[in-house]
Design a protein around this motif. Structure first.
Motif, PDB file in Angstrom:
ATOM      1  N   ALA A 168       2.623  14.442  -9.570  1.00 41.41           N
ATOM      2  CA  ALA A 168       3.762  15.466  -9.276  1.00 41.41           C
ATOM      3  C   ALA A 168       3.975  15.522 -10.697  1.00 41.41           C
ATOM      4  O   ALA A 168       4.221  16.709 -11.474  1.00 41.41           O
ATOM      5  CB  ALA A 168       4.428  15.202  -8.372  1.00 41.41           C
ATOM      6  N   THR A 169       4.197  14.323 -11.443  1.00 41.45           N
ATOM      7  CA  THR A 169       4.844  14.546 -12.864  1.00 41.45           C
ATOM      8  C   THR A 169       3.784  14.987 -13.662  1.00 41.45           C
ATOM      9  O   THR A 169       4.092  15.847 -14.657  1.00 41.45           O
ATOM     10  CB  THR A 169       5.016  13.076 -13.208  1.00 41.45           C
ATOM     11  OG1 THR A 169       6.046  12.496 -12.455  1.00 41.45           O
ATOM     12  CG2 THR A 169       5.525  13.036 -14.547  1.00 41.45           C
ATOM     13  N   ALA A 170       2.366  14.745 -13.654  1.00 40.81           N
ATOM     14  CA  ALA A 170       1.446  15.249 -14.473  1.00 40.81           C
ATOM     15  C   ALA A 170       1.364  16.809 -14.221  1.00 40.81           C
ATOM     16  O   ALA A 170       1.136  17.465 -15.247  1.00 40.81           O
ATOM     17  CB  ALA A 170      -0.109  14.769 -14.178  1.00 40.81           C
ATOM     18  N   GLU A 171       1.514  17.214 -12.917  1.00 41.84           N
ATOM     19  CA  GLU A 171       1.396  18.796 -12.525  1.00 41.84           C
ATOM     20  C   GLU A 171       2.539  19.481 -13.421  1.00 41.84           C
ATOM     21  O   GLU A 171       2.288  20.574 -13.772  1.00 41.84           O
ATOM     22  CB  GLU A 171       1.492  18.907 -11.267  1.00 41.84           C
ATOM     23  CG  GLU A 171       0.006  18.603 -10.415  1.00 41.84           C
ATOM     24  CD  GLU A 171       0.223  18.845  -9.012  1.00 41.84           C
ATOM     25  OE1 GLU A 171       1.333  19.426  -8.466  1.00 41.84           O
ATOM     26  OE2 GLU A 171      -0.975  18.195  -8.248  1.00 41.84           O
ATOM     27  N   LYS A 210       0.883  -1.195  -0.199  1.00 39.43           N
ATOM     28  CA  LYS A 210      -0.069  -0.123  -0.414  1.00 39.43           C
ATOM     29  C   LYS A 210       0.871   1.185   0.069  1.00 39.43           C
ATOM     30  O   LYS A 210       0.621   2.258  -0.700  1.00 39.43           O
ATOM     31  CB  LYS A 210      -0.832  -0.008   1.392  1.00 39.43           C
ATOM     32  CG  LYS A 210      -2.185  -0.796   1.070  1.00 39.43           C
ATOM     33  CD  LYS A 210      -2.986  -0.917   2.211  1.00 39.43           C
ATOM     34  CE  LYS A 210      -4.431  -1.779   2.153  1.00 39.43           C
ATOM     35  NZ  LYS A 210      -5.028  -1.710   3.457  1.00 39.43           N
ATOM     36  N   ILE A 211       1.844   1.271   0.764  1.00 40.53           N
ATOM     37  CA  ILE A 211       2.889   2.471   0.838  1.00 40.53           C
ATOM     38  C   ILE A 211       3.380   2.604  -0.698  1.00 40.53           C
ATOM     39  O   ILE A 211       3.582   3.693  -1.050  1.00 40.53           O
ATOM     40  CB  ILE A 211       3.975   2.194   1.961  1.00 40.53           C
ATOM     41  CG1 ILE A 211       3.422   2.555   3.469  1.00 40.53           C
ATOM     42  CG2 ILE A 211       4.989   3.075   1.784  1.00 40.53           C
ATOM     43  CD1 ILE A 211       4.273   1.835   4.458  1.00 40.53           C
ATOM     44  N   ALA A 212       3.856   1.394  -1.197  1.00 39.88           N
ATOM     45  CA  ALA A 212       4.358   1.818  -2.559  1.00 39.88           C
ATOM     46  C   ALA A 212       3.654   2.105  -3.562  1.00 39.88           C
ATOM     47  O   ALA A 212       3.684   3.142  -4.409  1.00 39.88           O
ATOM     48  CB  ALA A 212       5.084   0.453  -3.137  1.00 39.88           C
ATOM     49  N   GLU A 213       2.201   1.723  -3.428  1.00 41.12           N
ATOM     50  CA  GLU A 213       1.138   2.406  -4.326  1.00 41.12           C
ATOM     51  C   GLU A 213       1.200   3.727  -4.195  1.00 41.12           C
ATOM     52  O   GLU A 213       0.745   4.520  -5.172  1.00 41.12           O
ATOM     53  CB  GLU A 213       0.000   1.373  -4.365  1.00 41.12           C
ATOM     54  CG  GLU A 213       0.054   0.010  -4.916  1.00 41.12           C
ATOM     55  CD  GLU A 213      -1.133  -0.777  -4.396  1.00 41.12           C
ATOM     56  OE1 GLU A 213      -2.199  -0.325  -3.671  1.00 41.12           O
ATOM     57  OE2 GLU A 213      -1.287  -2.229  -4.937  1.00 41.12           O
ATOM     58  N   MET A 214       0.833   4.135  -2.856  1.00 46.48           N
ATOM     59  CA  MET A 214       0.822   5.545  -2.637  1.00 46.48           C
ATOM     60  C   MET A 214       1.978   6.381  -3.100  1.00 46.48           C
ATOM     61  O   MET A 214       1.667   7.377  -3.618  1.00 46.48           O
ATOM     62  CB  MET A 214       0.624   5.633  -1.113  1.00 46.48           C
ATOM     63  CG  MET A 214      -0.634   5.422  -0.655  1.00 46.48           C
ATOM     64  SD  MET A 214      -1.085   5.247   1.200  1.00 46.48           S
ATOM     65  CE  MET A 214      -0.029   6.921   1.921  1.00 46.48           C
ATOM     66  N   GLN A 215       3.011   5.943  -2.834  1.00 43.71           N
ATOM     67  CA  GLN A 215       4.338   6.833  -3.644  1.00 43.71           C
ATOM     68  C   GLN A 215       4.235   6.849  -5.014  1.00 43.71           C
ATOM     69  O   GLN A 215       4.379   7.788  -5.619  1.00 43.71           O
ATOM     70  CB  GLN A 215       5.500   6.140  -3.066  1.00 43.71           C
ATOM     71  CG  GLN A 215       5.841   6.052  -1.643  1.00 43.71           C
ATOM     72  CD  GLN A 215       7.205   5.536  -1.081  1.00 43.71           C
ATOM     73  OE1 GLN A 215       7.661   4.493  -2.001  1.00 43.71           O
ATOM     74  NE2 GLN A 215       7.679   5.760   0.191  1.00 43.71           N
ATOM     75  N   VAL A 216       3.635   5.646  -5.709  1.00 43.92           N
ATOM     76  CA  VAL A 216       3.621   5.879  -7.248  1.00 43.92           C
ATOM     77  C   VAL A 216       2.488   6.723  -7.639  1.00 43.92           C
ATOM     78  O   VAL A 216       2.601   7.386  -8.493  1.00 43.92           O
ATOM     79  CB  VAL A 216       3.095   4.459  -7.775  1.00 43.92           C
ATOM     80  CG1 VAL A 216       2.826   4.476  -9.146  1.00 43.92           C
ATOM     81  CG2 VAL A 216       4.448   3.526  -7.686  1.00 43.92           C
ATOM     82  N   ASP A 217       1.392   6.824  -6.939  1.00 45.15           N
ATOM     83  CA  ASP A 217       0.440   7.764  -7.304  1.00 45.15           C
ATOM     84  C   ASP A 217       0.765   9.164  -7.059  1.00 45.15           C
ATOM     85  O   ASP A 217       0.717  10.080  -7.906  1.00 45.15           O
ATOM     86  CB  ASP A 217      -0.923   7.405  -6.313  1.00 45.15           C
ATOM     87  CG  ASP A 217      -1.443   6.094  -6.674  1.00 45.15           C
ATOM     88  OD1 ASP A 217      -1.492   6.000  -7.768  1.00 45.15           O
ATOM     89  OD2 ASP A 217      -2.397   5.528  -6.004  1.00 45.15           O
ATOM     90  N   THR A 218       1.582   9.400  -5.617  1.00 48.42           N
ATOM     91  CA  THR A 218       2.080  10.815  -5.482  1.00 48.42           C
ATOM     92  C   THR A 218       2.934  11.232  -6.754  1.00 48.42           C
ATOM     93  O   THR A 218       3.026  12.390  -7.149  1.00 48.42           O
ATOM     94  CB  THR A 218       2.729  10.989  -4.125  1.00 48.42           C
ATOM     95  OG1 THR A 218       1.788  10.381  -3.031  1.00 48.42           O
ATOM     96  CG2 THR A 218       3.053  12.089  -3.970  1.00 48.42           C
ATOM     97  N   THR A 219       3.920  10.502  -6.989  1.00 47.56           N
ATOM     98  CA  THR A 219       4.826  10.840  -8.155  1.00 47.56           C
ATOM     99  C   THR A 219       4.076  10.962  -9.592  1.00 47.56           C
ATOM    100  O   THR A 219       4.413  11.787 -10.060  1.00 47.56           O
ATOM    101  CB  THR A 219       5.950   9.579  -8.105  1.00 47.56           C
ATOM    102  OG1 THR A 219       6.295   9.348  -6.759  1.00 47.56           O
ATOM    103  CG2 THR A 219       6.780   9.828  -9.386  1.00 47.56           C
TER     104      THR A 219
END
Length: 104
Positions: free
Chosen positions: A41-44, A29-38
């Motif tokens: 940020a990349t999309a922004e 779950k932590i890894a998935e959250m980090q991927v989503d956050t990244t």
């Protein structure tokens, strides 16, 4: 004595397997959250860069119009005329006709 260790080891392994499964699920779950956050940020950043690129393209188009217009040539000619007038007048910056009138 070895017979007594088997039930104890079974209890220890029986308790540790669910704990390892819970820990692994938590890490996932932590890894998935980090991927989503990244990804967010990349999309922004991509959206910001797209906006900046559009502005720069507009500015380049304006500069191309200025350079290719006849107006740029006229501005160059005006600057050339200013340079020749300054050479004729010297460093005073006052037109020659005014200098002649003051001396009279």
């Amino acid at each position: 004595m070895p017979g007594e260790l088997i039930p104890i080891l079974a209890i220890i392994f029986g308790c540790s397997i669910p704990m390892v499964a819970i820990w692994a699920k938590h890490k996932q779950k932590i890894a998935e959250m980090q991927v989503d956050t990244t990804a967010q940020a990349t999309a922004e950043k991509a959206a910001q860069y797209t906006g900046q690129i559009a502005k720069l393209e507009d500015q380049v188009q304006v500069l191309e119009r200025i350079v290719t217009d006849r107006g740029y040539d006229i501005a160059t000619q005006i600057e050339a005329l200013r340079d020749t007038v300054e050479v004729e007048q010297g460093s005073s910056g006052v037109p020659l006709e005014i200098n002649k009138q003051e001396r009279v």
